[in-house]
Design a protein around this motif. Sequence first.
Motif, PDB file in Angstrom:
ATOM      1  N   GLU A 379       0.824  -1.208   0.000  1.00  0.00           N
ATOM      2  CA  GLU A 379       0.000   0.000   0.000  1.00  0.00           C
ATOM      3  C   GLU A 379       0.859   1.259   0.000  1.00  0.00           C
ATOM      4  N   VAL A 380       1.966   1.226   0.730  1.00  0.00           N
ATOM      5  CA  VAL A 380       2.834   2.405   0.814  1.00  0.00           C
ATOM      6  C   VAL A 380       3.430   2.725  -0.554  1.00  0.00           C
ATOM      7  N   GLU A 381       3.927   1.689  -1.251  1.00  0.00           N
ATOM      8  CA  GLU A 381       4.544   1.924  -2.559  1.00  0.00           C
ATOM      9  C   GLU A 381       3.517   2.402  -3.583  1.00  0.00           C
ATOM     10  N   VAL A 382       2.327   1.806  -3.573  1.00  0.00           N
ATOM     11  CA  VAL A 382       1.292   2.235  -4.523  1.00  0.00           C
ATOM     12  C   VAL A 382       0.889   3.680  -4.247  1.00  0.00           C
ATOM     13  N   SER A 383       0.841   4.073  -2.961  1.00  0.00           N
ATOM     14  CA  SER A 383       0.510   5.468  -2.636  1.00  0.00           C
ATOM     15  C   SER A 383       1.583   6.413  -3.164  1.00  0.00           C
ATOM     16  N   GLN A 384       2.842   5.970  -3.144  1.00  0.00           N
ATOM     17  CA  GLN A 384       3.919   6.798  -3.691  1.00  0.00           C
ATOM     18  C   GLN A 384       3.744   6.996  -5.194  1.00  0.00           C
ATOM     19  N   VAL A 385       3.339   5.924  -5.905  1.00  0.00           N
ATOM     20  CA  VAL A 385       3.109   6.043  -7.352  1.00  0.00           C
ATOM     21  C   VAL A 385       1.977   7.024  -7.623  1.00  0.00           C
ATOM     22  N   LEU A 386       0.864   6.874  -6.902  1.00  0.00           N
ATOM     23  CA  LEU A 386      -0.279   7.770  -7.110  1.00  0.00           C
ATOM     24  C   LEU A 386       0.091   9.212  -6.786  1.00  0.00           C
ATOM     25  N   PHE A 387       0.843   9.404  -5.702  1.00  0.00           N
ATOM     26  CA  PHE A 387       1.255  10.757  -5.321  1.00  0.00           C
ATOM     27  C   PHE A 387       2.102  11.386  -6.428  1.00  0.00           C
ATOM     28  N   ASN A 388       3.048  10.613  -6.994  1.00  0.00           N
ATOM     29  CA  ASN A 388       3.891  11.143  -8.070  1.00  0.00           C
ATOM     30  C   ASN A 388       3.057  11.514  -9.294  1.00  0.00           C
ATOM     31  N   LEU A 389       2.122  10.635  -9.682  1.00  0.00           N
ATOM     32  CA  LEU A 389       1.314  10.893 -10.879  1.00  0.00           C
ATOM     33  C   LEU A 389       0.406  12.105 -10.682  1.00  0.00           C
ATOM     34  N   ILE A 390      -0.257  12.194  -9.510  1.00  0.00           N
ATOM     35  CA  ILE A 390      -1.171  13.320  -9.261  1.00  0.00           C
ATOM     36  C   ILE A 390      -0.388  14.618  -9.125  1.00  0.00           C
ATOM     37  N   ASN A 391       0.751  14.562  -8.447  1.00  0.00           N
ATOM     38  CA  ASN A 391       1.575  15.760  -8.276  1.00  0.00           C
ATOM     39  C   ASN A 391       2.097  16.262  -9.623  1.00  0.00           C
ATOM     40  N   ASN A 392       2.554  15.323 -10.495  1.00  0.00           N
ATOM     41  CA  ASN A 392       3.026  15.713 -11.831  1.00  0.00           C
ATOM     42  C   ASN A 392       1.892  16.310 -12.656  1.00  0.00           C
ATOM     43  N   ALA A 393       0.700  15.713 -12.558  1.00  0.00           N
ATOM     44  CA  ALA A 393      -0.444  16.230 -13.315  1.00  0.00           C
ATOM     45  C   ALA A 393      -0.803  17.637 -12.857  1.00  0.00           C
ATOM     46  N   GLY A 452      10.855  10.545 -10.032  1.00  0.00           N
ATOM     47  CA  GLY A 452       9.492  10.158  -9.678  1.00  0.00           C
ATOM     48  C   GLY A 452       8.931   9.067 -10.562  1.00  0.00           C
ATOM     49  N   LEU A 453       8.934   9.282 -11.887  1.00  0.00           N
ATOM     50  CA  LEU A 453       8.368   8.288 -12.803  1.00  0.00           C
ATOM     51  C   LEU A 453       9.233   7.039 -12.876  1.00  0.00           C
ATOM     52  N   SER A 454      10.557   7.210 -12.791  1.00  0.00           N
ATOM     53  CA  SER A 454      11.441   6.045 -12.821  1.00  0.00           C
ATOM     54  C   SER A 454      11.177   5.140 -11.622  1.00  0.00           C
ATOM     55  N   ILE A 455      11.046   5.731 -10.437  1.00  0.00           N
ATOM     56  CA  ILE A 455      10.755   4.944  -9.235  1.00  0.00           C
ATOM     57  C   ILE A 455       9.360   4.338  -9.330  1.00  0.00           C
ATOM     58  N   SER A 456       8.413   5.102  -9.839  1.00  0.00           N
ATOM     59  CA  SER A 456       7.043   4.592  -9.981  1.00  0.00           C
ATOM     60  C   SER A 456       7.015   3.383 -10.909  1.00  0.00           C
ATOM     61  N   LEU A 457       7.785   3.445 -11.999  1.00  0.00           N
ATOM     62  CA  LEU A 457       7.842   2.315 -12.924  1.00  0.00           C
ATOM     63  C   LEU A 457       8.431   1.083 -12.244  1.00  0.00           C
ATOM     64  N   SER A 458       9.503   1.267 -11.462  1.00  0.00           N
ATOM     65  CA  SER A 458      10.116   0.122 -10.782  1.00  0.00           C
ATOM     66  C   SER A 458       9.160  -0.477  -9.757  1.00  0.00           C
ATOM     67  N   ILE A 459       8.365   0.359  -9.083  1.00  0.00           N
ATOM     68  CA  ILE A 459       7.375  -0.161  -8.131  1.00  0.00           C
ATOM     69  C   ILE A 459       6.322  -0.978  -8.865  1.00  0.00           C
TER      70      ILE A 459
END
Length: 492
Positions: A379-393, A452-459
């Motif tokens: 859950e923590v890693e998925v929240s990081q991905v969502l945070f990166n995507l929403i923040n970038n948007a 951000g996106l690189s880490i999100s992709l690895s997650i």
Amino acid sequence: MFPRSLSRKVLAIILAASTLITTALTAITFYIDYRSELGLLDRSFAQLERLTLGPLSTAVWSFDDEQISKFLEGIVATGDFVEADLYDTDGTEFYTFHRPDNAQRQTFPFQLILESPSVDKTFKLMLNQGAGQTREVGTLRVKASRLAILQRLLQKLILTFGLQAIKTLIISLVILAIVQNLLTRHIMHVARFLENLRLNSLKSTQALSLNRSNRYPDEFDSLVTTVNAMVAELSIYQKQNEDRLREKEREIEIQKMNAINSARLASLGEMAGGIAHEINNPLAIIVGSAQRLERELDNNNFSQVRKCSTQIRQTCERIGKVVTSLRKLARDGENSPRTRFSMAKLVQEVLSLCEEKIRQDSITIEVDIQEDLDLMGNEVEVSQVLFNLINNAADAVRDLERKWIHIVGTRRNGSYVVSVIDSGKGIPAPIATRIMEPFYTTKEVGKGTGLGLSISLSIAKRHGGDLKLDPNSLHTKFDLYIPEEGPLGSQS
């Protein structure tokens, strides 16, 4: 398996070289014999002139046909003479004699390469009349065949060449057997040893050895020693490389974790103002409600006291939600357990961290996620991905006239797909091809780490899924794929 071509090559080289040498020597011998035969022919002409011309002149002068016939028959029966002709003093032929097999010899193929297949020689018939006086009584023309000489030499050539070929073949086979026994089989053994050599099993590799006597050491013994020394050095070098590789992997893992933490903290730093506002506003409400609560207690107005206490409790819960979301985002996701969680609830928690930033930039948020969209994962890693995507948007649409972000969650082909779409017109192709690369960013210096996106992709990859930019969307759209039964799906 290695093709046994060395023996065939050795045999071919020996045969070719032997054939070439044999052919050259045979040709030289043939030429020498041919010149020798021509010398014998010249001596036969000289002997004919010395022994036959006198008696033949007497027979011609006396018109002794029987003697003339015997002389001419004797001439053509001697050596390579094939024809004898007699002419009178005015050049008229009055006697001729041919060897019976001369016609057959004329068909011999060597006549195609000879300027003249025969040698002609003419002798004056001089009759000795005594007192040192002679008289011409006619002319003898004798023809000798070169083809007959060449026929004999050809027969000799064929016999010699055949014997040489047999001898060459026998010698070649003997040499081939020697090469096979002394060279080829050992080379094949070394080749198979090297072919079967594996870098991951050098420690267990047996030393190379050849099944041969070491009574007289030679180059193969040096080769075996060199190969075994090379394998030993490779084994040591492999162990050193494995140790260095493990050390580098540990360093890379540490650097990776540091990069992830840096990116996460950088994102939190960008949101710090909004998060502080999300906490300060409720605190102001709590302070105001507490002051009002004191006044109402003094007035014994318990209904208002209850209302103020309820407002304080709700405001504290609001602060608690922000703090909980903040703790999730700041936590080290690598060490967090895999659990089943609600994607809709997780999106709301992440949005609570971005709420102030979104409100200040007047961005419209729409969330369309199925309530039963529960995922098994970190859950923590998925929240990081969502945070990166929403923040970038949010950063991408800040300066646009129309500012909106849509978050859509669905099931698709055995995967949960969460799409973050903003009102931007997409990402240019040159940037899109590199946007997932580490440290690549289009933001201003100091406003993005490029991780951000690189880490999100690895997650996403660790969850057995993927993170993709949709090139066919009219707006900027990122799709997060997490399979229902991925690598983390069986863990709880």
